[in-house]
Scaffold this active site. Sequence first.
Site, PDB file in Angstrom:
ATOM      1  N   TYR A   1      11.601  17.569 -28.683  1.00 15.51           N
ATOM      2  CA  TYR A   1      11.353  17.284 -30.095  1.00 15.51           C
ATOM      3  C   TYR A   1      10.718  15.912 -30.269  1.00 15.51           C
ATOM      4  O   TYR A   1      10.728  15.079 -29.359  1.00 15.51           O
ATOM      5  CB  TYR A   1      12.660  17.360 -30.893  1.00 15.51           C
ATOM      6  CG  TYR A   1      13.551  16.138 -30.761  1.00 15.51           C
ATOM      7  CD1 TYR A   1      13.567  15.165 -31.748  1.00 15.51           C
ATOM      8  CD2 TYR A   1      14.364  15.965 -29.652  1.00 15.51           C
ATOM      9  CE1 TYR A   1      14.374  14.044 -31.631  1.00 15.51           C
ATOM     10  CE2 TYR A   1      15.174  14.853 -29.530  1.00 15.51           C
ATOM     11  CZ  TYR A   1      15.177  13.891 -30.523  1.00 15.51           C
ATOM     12  OH  TYR A   1      15.970  12.778 -30.395  1.00 15.51           O
TER      13      TYR A   1
ATOM     14  N   ARG B   1       3.728  12.057 -25.652  1.00 18.73           N
ATOM     15  CA  ARG B   1       5.071  12.062 -25.077  1.00 18.73           C
ATOM     16  C   ARG B   1       5.670  13.464 -25.127  1.00 18.73           C
ATOM     17  O   ARG B   1       6.330  13.907 -24.180  1.00 18.73           O
ATOM     18  CB  ARG B   1       5.974  11.068 -25.816  1.00 18.73           C
ATOM     19  CG  ARG B   1       7.387  11.001 -25.230  1.00 18.73           C
ATOM     20  CD  ARG B   1       8.238   9.943 -25.897  1.00 18.73           C
ATOM     21  NE  ARG B   1       8.487  10.234 -27.307  1.00 18.73           N
ATOM     22  CZ  ARG B   1       9.211   9.445 -28.107  1.00 18.73           C
ATOM     23  NH1 ARG B   1       9.727   8.313 -27.637  1.00 18.73           N
ATOM     24  NH2 ARG B   1       9.399   9.770 -29.370  1.00 18.73           N
TER      25      ARG B   1
ATOM     26  N   ARG C   1      21.191  35.915 -22.246  1.00 16.31           N
ATOM     27  CA  ARG C   1      21.482  34.523 -21.940  1.00 16.31           C
ATOM     28  C   ARG C   1      21.538  34.360 -20.429  1.00 16.31           C
ATOM     29  O   ARG C   1      22.408  34.924 -19.767  1.00 16.31           O
ATOM     30  CB  ARG C   1      22.811  34.099 -22.576  1.00 16.31           C
ATOM     31  CG  ARG C   1      23.135  32.619 -22.375  1.00 16.31           C
ATOM     32  CD  ARG C   1      24.499  32.257 -22.952  1.00 16.31           C
ATOM     33  NE  ARG C   1      24.771  30.835 -22.794  1.00 16.31           N
ATOM     34  CZ  ARG C   1      25.244  30.263 -21.682  1.00 16.31           C
ATOM     35  NH1 ARG C   1      25.503  31.026 -20.621  1.00 16.31           N
ATOM     36  NH2 ARG C   1      25.461  28.971 -21.626  1.00 16.31           N
TER      37      ARG C   1
ATOM     38  N   HIS D   1      20.518  31.276 -17.267  1.00 14.16           N
ATOM     39  CA  HIS D   1      20.144  29.881 -17.106  1.00 14.16           C
ATOM     40  C   HIS D   1      18.691  29.672 -16.682  1.00 14.16           C
ATOM     41  O   HIS D   1      18.045  28.729 -17.122  1.00 14.16           O
ATOM     42  CB  HIS D   1      21.075  29.203 -16.087  1.00 14.16           C
ATOM     43  CG  HIS D   1      22.407  28.824 -16.649  1.00 14.16           C
ATOM     44  ND1 HIS D   1      23.317  29.761 -17.111  1.00 14.16           N
ATOM     45  CD2 HIS D   1      22.994  27.607 -16.834  1.00 14.16           C
ATOM     46  CE1 HIS D   1      24.397  29.143 -17.550  1.00 14.16           C
ATOM     47  NE2 HIS D   1      24.231  27.832 -17.396  1.00 14.16           N
TER      48      HIS D   1
ATOM     49  N   LYS E   1      12.616  13.632 -23.973  1.00 13.51           N
ATOM     50  CA  LYS E   1      13.155  13.708 -25.338  1.00 13.51           C
ATOM     51  C   LYS E   1      13.614  15.139 -25.614  1.00 13.51           C
ATOM     52  O   LYS E   1      13.021  15.895 -26.395  1.00 13.51           O
ATOM     53  CB  LYS E   1      12.117  13.247 -26.356  1.00 13.51           C
ATOM     54  CG  LYS E   1      12.719  12.876 -27.717  1.00 13.51           C
ATOM     55  CD  LYS E   1      11.692  12.195 -28.594  1.00 13.51           C
ATOM     56  CE  LYS E   1      12.241  11.855 -29.971  1.00 13.51           C
ATOM     57  NZ  LYS E   1      13.271  10.804 -29.935  1.00 13.51           N
TER      58      LYS E   1
ATOM     59  N   GLU F   1      19.831   1.667 -23.347  1.00 15.10           N
ATOM     60  CA  GLU F   1      19.298   1.780 -24.704  1.00 15.10           C
ATOM     61  C   GLU F   1      20.476   1.979 -25.648  1.00 15.10           C
ATOM     62  O   GLU F   1      21.635   1.921 -25.232  1.00 15.10           O
ATOM     63  CB  GLU F   1      18.307   2.945 -24.810  1.00 15.10           C
ATOM     64  CG  GLU F   1      18.882   4.297 -24.426  1.00 15.10           C
ATOM     65  CD  GLU F   1      17.856   5.425 -24.458  1.00 15.10           C
ATOM     66  OE1 GLU F   1      16.773   5.244 -25.036  1.00 15.10           O
ATOM     67  OE2 GLU F   1      18.157   6.497 -23.911  1.00 15.10           O
TER      68      GLU F   1
END
Length: 286
Positions: free
Chosen positions: A33, A52, A101, A103, A150, A183
């Site tokens: 995102y 990015r 579902r 992995h 991110k 951070e």
Amino acid sequence: MSHKVYLNGEFLAQEEAKISPMDRGFLFGDGIYEVVPCYDAKPVGLGLHLARMNKGLSEISLNYKAELSEWADIIQTLIGQFESTAVSVYIHISRGCDIKRYHAYPKDIAPTIFAYAFEISPSQSVQIDKTKTYKVVTGEDKRWQRCHIKSTSLLGNVMHFQQGQDAGVDEIILYNEQKMLTEAAACNVFVVKDGIIMTPKLDNQLLPGITRNIALEAMHKDGGFKVSEQDISVETLCTADEVWLTSSSKEIGPVVQVDDRKINDGIPGPLWQKAQTAYNKYKFKL
């Protein structure tokens, strides 16, 4: 009246936008995102944000590439719904919806592409009496070792951010096992000591923030700043002359308290004021 959002090529009323519970973004946080701030209908660092995002998508082998011209148009449509001059756009690309579902990355499924806009605070003022300031605590970083991506898998960040909320402050500044800063839960960190502006060097422990990037470039272009990307100890943080948080929503946010210690007598410092001025000068040019 709700604002429209963007979902898989369409602009829809927010209440009409639906994503399957079998989407891997929901099941695994399998996606990337970005959050792009816009002031006076101008995105800040859009090319940097999309670069990015594309790097992150490549690192997780998600077959989608964000194109600048396409997203510039989408963003203008989303922010054009608001009267406010300060709006952010959230962009979310998940791997998409599979029939089970499992992995491992599935093959031949279409990514889910979602974006929406929301109002934010006006651009950070450089007038001391109008500046939003921040208080923080410190804590050991217990997130995963790929923080440079991110990812939409933000539970580790959320849990750390909640530590700050539970302590009654705005953020938490994190450090690794060597007591070196990484951070904050949702920001990059700058520390000023003896006239030198320091920020942790980029590696897998922290996100390469766009605001961090623009701030560094702005200070370089404006001149008159001593800047160093380096390891920063908790001890240095605790004796700092100034501390800043940088993010898309905060721009360069001055910290006035770390744990129980006031920074610069609880007011933004002089180098912060110069840095935010330089950032404002260059933020639409980089």
